[in-house]
Write a protein that holds these residues in place. Structure first.
Motif, PDB file in Angstrom:
ATOM      1  N   PHE A   1      41.441  27.083  30.960  1.00  8.14           N
ATOM      2  CA  PHE A   1      42.668  27.861  31.159  1.00  8.14           C
ATOM      3  C   PHE A   1      42.892  28.228  32.619  1.00  8.14           C
ATOM      4  N   LEU A   2      42.206  27.526  33.515  1.00 12.01           N
ATOM      5  CA  LEU A   2      42.245  27.910  34.931  1.00 12.01           C
ATOM      6  C   LEU A   2      43.649  27.896  35.510  1.00 12.01           C
ATOM      7  N   ASP A   3      44.483  26.986  35.060  1.00 10.00           N
ATOM      8  CA  ASP A   3      45.805  26.882  35.663  1.00 10.00           C
ATOM      9  C   ASP A   3      46.905  27.455  34.768  1.00 10.00           C
ATOM     10  N   VAL A   4      46.487  28.354  33.887  1.00 10.69           N
ATOM     11  CA  VAL A   4      47.450  29.019  33.014  1.00 10.69           C
ATOM     12  C   VAL A   4      47.748  30.396  33.614  1.00 10.69           C
ATOM     13  N   PRO A   5      49.022  30.786  33.648  1.00 10.54           N
ATOM     14  CA  PRO A   5      49.321  32.138  34.151  1.00 10.54           C
ATOM     15  C   PRO A   5      48.646  33.202  33.289  1.00 10.54           C
ATOM     16  N   VAL A   6      48.177  34.251  33.947  1.00 12.77           N
ATOM     17  CA  VAL A   6      47.405  35.264  33.236  1.00 12.77           C
ATOM     18  C   VAL A   6      48.247  35.998  32.186  1.00 12.77           C
ATOM     19  N   GLN A   7      49.583  35.992  32.361  1.00 12.34           N
ATOM     20  CA  GLN A   7      50.400  36.688  31.357  1.00 12.34           C
ATOM     21  C   GLN A   7      50.341  36.004  29.994  1.00 12.34           C
ATOM     22  N   ASN A   8      49.910  34.734  29.977  1.00 12.19           N
ATOM     23  CA  ASN A   8      49.778  34.045  28.697  1.00 12.19           C
ATOM     24  C   ASN A   8      48.385  34.201  28.091  1.00 12.19           C
ATOM     25  N   PHE A   9      47.526  34.932  28.785  1.00 14.40           N
ATOM     26  CA  PHE A   9      46.169  35.151  28.264  1.00 14.40           C
ATOM     27  C   PHE A   9      46.181  36.225  27.190  1.00 14.40           C
ATOM     28  N   SER A  10      45.199  36.157  26.318  1.00 14.44           N
ATOM     29  CA  SER A  10      45.011  37.284  25.408  1.00 14.44           C
ATOM     30  C   SER A  10      44.311  38.395  26.183  1.00 14.44           C
ATOM     31  N   SER A  11      44.349  39.617  25.647  1.00  9.91           N
ATOM     32  CA  SER A  11      43.762  40.726  26.415  1.00  9.91           C
ATOM     33  C   SER A  11      42.258  40.528  26.590  1.00  9.91           C
ATOM     34  N   GLY A  12      41.623  39.933  25.593  1.00  9.89           N
ATOM     35  CA  GLY A  12      40.190  39.674  25.703  1.00  9.89           C
ATOM     36  C   GLY A  12      39.876  38.702  26.819  1.00  9.89           C
ATOM     37  N   MET A  13      40.718  37.685  26.934  1.00  5.95           N
ATOM     38  CA  MET A  13      40.495  36.686  27.991  1.00  5.95           C
ATOM     39  C   MET A  13      40.673  37.306  29.370  1.00  5.95           C
ATOM     40  N   THR A  14      41.697  38.171  29.508  1.00  5.84           N
ATOM     41  CA  THR A  14      41.921  38.838  30.782  1.00  5.84           C
ATOM     42  C   THR A  14      40.718  39.698  31.144  1.00  5.84           C
ATOM     43  N   ALA A  15      40.230  40.430  30.148  1.00  5.14           N
ATOM     44  CA  ALA A  15      39.094  41.308  30.400  1.00  5.14           C
ATOM     45  C   ALA A  15      37.869  40.509  30.805  1.00  5.14           C
ATOM     46  N   ARG A  16      37.686  39.349  30.173  1.00  5.30           N
ATOM     47  CA  ARG A  16      36.536  38.497  30.511  1.00  5.30           C
ATOM     48  C   ARG A  16      36.616  38.019  31.938  1.00  5.30           C
ATOM     49  N   LEU A  17      37.824  37.610  32.320  1.00  9.30           N
ATOM     50  CA  LEU A  17      38.013  37.124  33.684  1.00  9.30           C
ATOM     51  C   LEU A  17      37.729  38.249  34.676  1.00  9.30           C
ATOM     52  N   ALA A  18      38.269  39.430  34.391  1.00  2.00           N
ATOM     53  CA  ALA A  18      38.088  40.565  35.290  1.00  2.00           C
ATOM     54  C   ALA A  18      36.612  40.922  35.420  1.00  2.00           C
ATOM     55  N   PHE A  19      35.916  40.926  34.294  1.00  2.00           N
ATOM     56  CA  PHE A  19      34.496  41.257  34.311  1.00  2.00           C
ATOM     57  C   PHE A  19      33.718  40.247  35.151  1.00  2.00           C
ATOM     58  N   SER A  20      34.050  38.977  34.964  1.00  2.00           N
ATOM     59  CA  SER A  20      33.328  37.926  35.684  1.00  2.00           C
ATOM     60  C   SER A  20      33.514  38.055  37.186  1.00  2.00           C
ATOM     61  N   ILE A  21      34.734  38.432  37.606  1.00  2.00           N
ATOM     62  CA  ILE A  21      34.977  38.562  39.043  1.00  2.00           C
ATOM     63  C   ILE A  21      34.220  39.759  39.591  1.00  2.00           C
ATOM     64  N   ALA A  22      34.264  40.856  38.838  1.00  2.00           N
ATOM     65  CA  ALA A  22      33.670  42.087  39.344  1.00  2.00           C
ATOM     66  C   ALA A  22      32.152  41.987  39.467  1.00  2.00           C
ATOM     67  N   THR A  23      31.510  41.236  38.554  1.00  2.00           N
ATOM     68  CA  THR A  23      30.054  41.247  38.549  1.00  2.00           C
ATOM     69  C   THR A  23      29.436  40.137  39.386  1.00  2.00           C
ATOM     70  N   VAL A  24      30.255  39.423  40.123  1.00  2.00           N
ATOM     71  CA  VAL A  24      29.712  38.283  40.848  1.00  2.00           C
ATOM     72  C   VAL A  24      28.940  38.709  42.098  1.00  2.00           C
ATOM     73  N   VAL A  25      29.158  39.925  42.545  1.00  2.00           N
ATOM     74  CA  VAL A  25      28.454  40.397  43.750  1.00  2.00           C
ATOM     75  C   VAL A  25      27.107  40.996  43.403  1.00  2.00           C
ATOM     76  N   ASP A  26      26.300  41.194  44.420  1.00  2.00           N
ATOM     77  CA  ASP A  26      25.060  41.914  44.266  1.00  2.00           C
ATOM     78  C   ASP A  26      25.183  43.220  45.027  1.00  2.00           C
ATOM     79  N   PRO A  27      25.764  44.223  44.403  1.00  2.00           N
ATOM     80  CA  PRO A  27      26.026  45.457  45.148  1.00  2.00           C
ATOM     81  C   PRO A  27      24.764  46.322  45.238  1.00  2.00           C
ATOM     82  N   GLU A  28      24.770  47.223  46.205  1.00  2.00           N
ATOM     83  CA  GLU A  28      23.670  48.175  46.298  1.00  2.00           C
ATOM     84  C   GLU A  28      23.937  49.394  45.419  1.00  2.00           C
TER      85      GLU A  28
END
Lengths: 255, 218
Positions: free
Chosen positions: A151-178
């Motif tokens: 679904f990489l090239d699908v606009p996020v407005q067509n995502f289900s809420s679960g898919m949006t949340a998954r994407l958001a979580f994946s982006i947020a946790t990619v760092v190694d924060p202190e």
């Protein structure tokens, strides 16, 4: 700095936060003119509308500690996390932090629903302060973790809420924060993804990161945190080890 | 829009600019003024419109007005194409001083960013600023010699006061080059720089001082 102070990560000193709940009633020039005679009354009204979300909260978090915050709705937990994350400035008191912070408070805040998932990864990353090179290097990891390759090239407005949340979580946790700030986000997506995200969170937490954690789940707080702060109506009721958690839940069930 | 204005002002009001094409005269002023009015309007609403983001993630707040000014700046660069078309078609011609024009554009940009900071801060605290500013912009359009020549004003004190309008400085600077093929005087250089930096510093200071309070008011 003494030996004890050296591994200090977060210092919250006498923080109070005041919101003015009635403020949006009167701030236009038109109203300012029409209400010119009612000034005194307004000022008293304004006093009445003051709401202290936090009152004189202080604590210190050392390196590697996992702090849990419990309390009823409206106790000031989220406000406190936002202050530590630097989103809002406290009315009184100071907050000092050492090390980079990864605030997982409002996930996906930077999403633009009209853009595709691919573009949103970069946009949200930029809003959270990651450089383009950094996201380039982590792009695969994000896509892999979110399981949204198709679904990489699908606009996020067509995502289900679960898919949006998954994407958001994946982006947020990619760092190694202190310093990691988590506000009840362990329940995103379906069961399989929940387990996966919990595992990811645990590995971040046990990896020596300093964590500020808010949850309403008793087991989660007890399992993850080594220090617990109980907040009620903006005040710290108790701070201590896991036993505070038990006390809080005993208090809740007693009510 | 520009065509209509050109026809109305040159034929009905019989405004003429001696020695130069009125169309080129009008266009030079309008491109600059339109940039300012569009950018300052967008910048003013930028902080209020993006409150959802400000409340959720930490980011430097000055990004919002600044990005709007840059964004409209790209539109501005596109309006230079019809401007140069007019310059060539009306036979106004080019000269080497055109390389000095970016100085006026840069000053205008700095001025606009400064006003953007100032206006976006005011708009947070006073919501009807949007409507008031619409009127202010209209008044400003007529007070800036865009459609007429400042020398047409009979009243000397009024003409003198109008020269303190920062936008007049930039428009005048651009006209001196485009229409009259003259190098602007050092005074004009100074006028542009002082007005731009002055407003920028004031705007930036006000914005900096008040930005932590935004959160209470939205």
């Amino acid at each position: 700095m003494s030996e004890l102070e050296k591994d200090l990560m977060v210092e919250v000193d006498g923080v109070s936060m005041m919101f003015n709940l009635g403020i949006e009633k009167g701030f236009s020039i038109k109203q300012w003119f029409t209400e010119i005679g009612k000034r005194r009354q307004k000022r008293e009204e304004k006093k009445k509308n003051e709401f202290w979300a936090l009152r004189d909260v202080s604590f210190k978090i050392r390196k590697g500690q996992v702090y849990g915050f419990v309390g009823a709705n409206g106790a000031g937990k989220s406000t406190l996390l936002k202050i530590v994350a630097g989103v809002i400035k406290p009315t009184k008191g100071t907050v000092r932090t050492w090390g980079n912070i990864c605030p997982m408070i409002e996930l996906g805040a930077g999403f633009d629903p009209q853009l595709t998932a691919r573009e949103n990864i970069y946009l949200d990353g930029a809003i959270m302060g990651y450089s383009k090179e950094f996201i380039d290097s982590k792009f695969e990891e994000i896509v892999e973790f979110s399981e949204l390759r198709d679904f990489l090239d699908v606009p996020v407005q067509n995502f289900s809420s679960g898919m949006t949340a998954r994407l958001a979580f994946s982006i947020a946790t990619v760092v190694d924060p202190e310093i990691l700030i988590v506000d009840e986000i362990l329940s995103v997506g379906d069961i399989a993804f929940q387990e996966k995200s919990q595992k990811k969170m645990m590995s971040m937490i046990t990896g020596g990161t300093t964590v500020l954690f808010v949850s309403h789940s008793a087991e989660q707080v007890k399992r993850i945190c080594d220090r617990v702060v109980w907040l009620d109506h903006g005040k710290v009721v108790k701070e201590g080890g896991k036993e505070v958690c038990d006390e809080y839940f005993a208090f809740c069930t007693a009510k | 829009m520009m065509t209509v204005m050109a026809i109305v002002f040159s034929n009905i009001f019989r405004i003429s600019t001696p020695g130069v094409s009125y169309l080129a005269y009008l266009m030079t002023g309008l491109t600059l003024f339109n940039y300012y009015s569009e950018a300052s309007n967008l910048a003013m609403s930028s902080v209020v419109a993006n409150f959802g983001l400000i409340n959720k993630v930490y980011m430097p707040k000055y990004i919002f007005p600044l990005s709007k000014c840059l964004f409209v700046g790209i539109n501005f660069l596109l309006t230079l194409i019809p401007l140069y078309a007019v310059i060539l078609l009306t036979g106004t011609g080019l000269c080497w001083q055109h390389i000095l024009l970016p100085y006026a554009y840069l000053c205008l940009f700095i001025f606009t960013v400064g006003m953007g900071f100032l206006l976006s801060t005011i708009a947070v605290f006073l919501r009807d600023m949007f409507y008031i500013y619409g009127i202010v912009i209209t008044i400003w359009t007529y007070l800036t010699p865009i459609m007429y020549d400042i020398n047409m004003i009979g009243n000397k004190t009024l003409a003198f006061l109008m020269k303190f309008n920062p936008l007049y400085q930039y428009v005048n600077f651009a006209r001196e080059i485009i229409l009259y093929h003259r190098t602007p005087t050092p005074w004009m250089f100074a006028g542009c720089a002082v007005s731009a930096l002055g407003i920028f510093v004031i705007g930036a200071l006000v914005f900096r001082k008040k930005q932590d309070k935004f959160i209470y008011y939205i």
